[in-house]
Design a protein around this motif. Structure first.
Motif, PDB file in Angstrom:
ATOM      1  N   UNK A  40      43.556  11.029  99.981  1.00 37.09           N
ATOM      2  CA  UNK A  40      43.055  12.322  99.562  1.00 37.09           C
ATOM      3  C   UNK A  40      44.005  13.399 100.056  1.00 37.09           C
ATOM      4  N   UNK A  41      44.332  14.336  99.176  1.00 30.65           N
ATOM      5  CA  UNK A  41      45.188  15.459  99.554  1.00 30.65           C
ATOM      6  C   UNK A  41      44.579  16.759  99.053  1.00 30.65           C
ATOM      7  N   UNK A  42      44.798  17.808  99.830  1.00 33.40           N
ATOM      8  CA  UNK A  42      44.427  19.157  99.421  1.00 33.40           C
ATOM      9  C   UNK A  42      45.707  19.961  99.264  1.00 33.40           C
ATOM     10  N   UNK A  43      45.888  20.562  98.109  1.00 33.69           N
ATOM     11  CA  UNK A  43      47.090  21.331  97.834  1.00 33.69           C
ATOM     12  C   UNK A  43      46.712  22.773  97.552  1.00 33.69           C
ATOM     13  N   UNK A  44      47.117  23.659  98.455  1.00 31.44           N
ATOM     14  CA  UNK A  44      46.812  25.081  98.315  1.00 31.44           C
ATOM     15  C   UNK A  44      47.976  25.819  97.672  1.00 31.44           C
ATOM     16  N   UNK A  45      47.650  26.861  96.938  1.00 35.06           N
ATOM     17  CA  UNK A  45      48.666  27.693  96.304  1.00 35.06           C
ATOM     18  C   UNK A  45      48.129  29.104  96.132  1.00 35.06           C
ATOM     19  N   UNK A  46      49.039  30.022  95.805  1.00 34.14           N
ATOM     20  CA  UNK A  46      48.623  31.380  95.491  1.00 34.14           C
ATOM     21  C   UNK A  46      48.966  32.423  96.531  1.00 34.14           C
ATOM     22  N   UNK A  47      49.519  32.003  97.658  1.00 39.29           N
ATOM     23  CA  UNK A  47      49.889  32.982  98.671  1.00 39.29           C
ATOM     24  C   UNK A  47      51.095  33.789  98.240  1.00 39.29           C
ATOM     25  N   UNK A  90      42.424  18.739 105.479  1.00 41.73           N
ATOM     26  CA  UNK A  90      43.061  20.056 105.515  1.00 41.73           C
ATOM     27  C   UNK A  90      44.257  20.102 104.575  1.00 41.73           C
ATOM     28  N   UNK A  91      44.434  21.238 103.926  1.00 39.57           N
ATOM     29  CA  UNK A  91      45.648  21.486 103.171  1.00 39.57           C
ATOM     30  C   UNK A  91      46.736  21.979 104.110  1.00 39.57           C
ATOM     31  N   UNK A  92      47.964  22.101 103.603  1.00 41.03           N
ATOM     32  CA  UNK A  92      49.097  22.490 104.442  1.00 41.03           C
ATOM     33  C   UNK A  92      49.171  23.976 104.719  1.00 41.03           C
ATOM     34  N   UNK A 110      46.814  30.752 105.323  1.00 41.81           N
ATOM     35  CA  UNK A 110      45.477  30.371 104.881  1.00 41.81           C
ATOM     36  C   UNK A 110      45.442  28.880 104.584  1.00 41.81           C
ATOM     37  N   UNK A 111      44.439  28.215 105.141  1.00 40.30           N
ATOM     38  CA  UNK A 111      44.281  26.780 104.992  1.00 40.30           C
ATOM     39  C   UNK A 111      42.985  26.473 104.253  1.00 40.30           C
ATOM     40  N   UNK A 112      43.053  25.540 103.321  1.00 41.59           N
ATOM     41  CA  UNK A 112      41.809  25.068 102.728  1.00 41.59           C
ATOM     42  C   UNK A 112      41.355  23.835 103.492  1.00 41.59           C
ATOM     43  N   UNK A 113      40.065  23.658 103.491  1.00 45.15           N
ATOM     44  CA  UNK A 113      39.428  22.584 104.249  1.00 45.15           C
ATOM     45  C   UNK A 113      38.280  22.037 103.421  1.00 45.15           C
ATOM     46  N   UNK A 114      38.085  20.743 103.466  1.00 45.78           N
ATOM     47  CA  UNK A 114      36.989  20.153 102.705  1.00 45.78           C
ATOM     48  C   UNK A 114      36.429  18.941 103.425  1.00 45.78           C
ATOM     49  N   UNK A 115      35.140  18.792 103.271  1.00 46.06           N
ATOM     50  CA  UNK A 115      34.429  17.636 103.792  1.00 46.06           C
ATOM     51  C   UNK A 115      34.257  16.673 102.614  1.00 46.06           C
TER      52      UNK A 115
END
Length: 120
Positions: A1-8, A110-112, A92-97
């Motif tokens: 599972x990976x979280x990929x954040x964008x938009x900063x 956690x995303x990067x 800013x980090x995204x986080x998910x359960x």
């Protein structure tokens, strides 16, 4: 599972940005999703959280300016940030359960992180 954040990015005070974070990989379900941030020299803090049913909660410092939302079909969480202030500058980090396997426990992912810089 990976979280990929964008938009900063870089924005002037008073401006807006929208962050996105998509979960990918193999999993059964995504429970709570959240955004945290960490400013230079400070501890990571919770910005906003959203449950599976859409209930939300915000840090006092962003309430009324930021909006967290999610698209369960796209496994994505968003953070709409309006009326940005220089003190919002942070990574800013995204986080998910997330439940990665059937009958297994949920795990914290956690995303990067994505950098938001607000200039005065």
């Amino acid at each position: 599972v990976q979280l990929q954040a964008s938009g900063g990015g870089l924005v002037q005070a008073g401006g807006s940005l929208r962050l996105s974070c998509a979960a990918s990989g193999t999993f059964v379900n995504i429970n709570r999703m959240a955004w945290y941030r960490q400013a230079s020299g400070k501890q990571r803090e919770l910005v906003a959280v959203i449950t599976t049913t859409g209930s939300t909660n915000y840090a006092v410092s962003v309430k009324g300016r930021f909006t967290i939302s999610r698209d369960n079909a796209k496994n994505t969480v968003y953070l709409q940030m309006n009326s940005l202030k220089p003190e919002d500058t942070a990574v800013y980090y995204c986080n998910a359960d997330i439940i990665p396997a059937l009958w297994g426990p949920s795990l914290d992912y956690w995303g990067k992180g994505t950098l938001v810089t607000v200039s005065s």
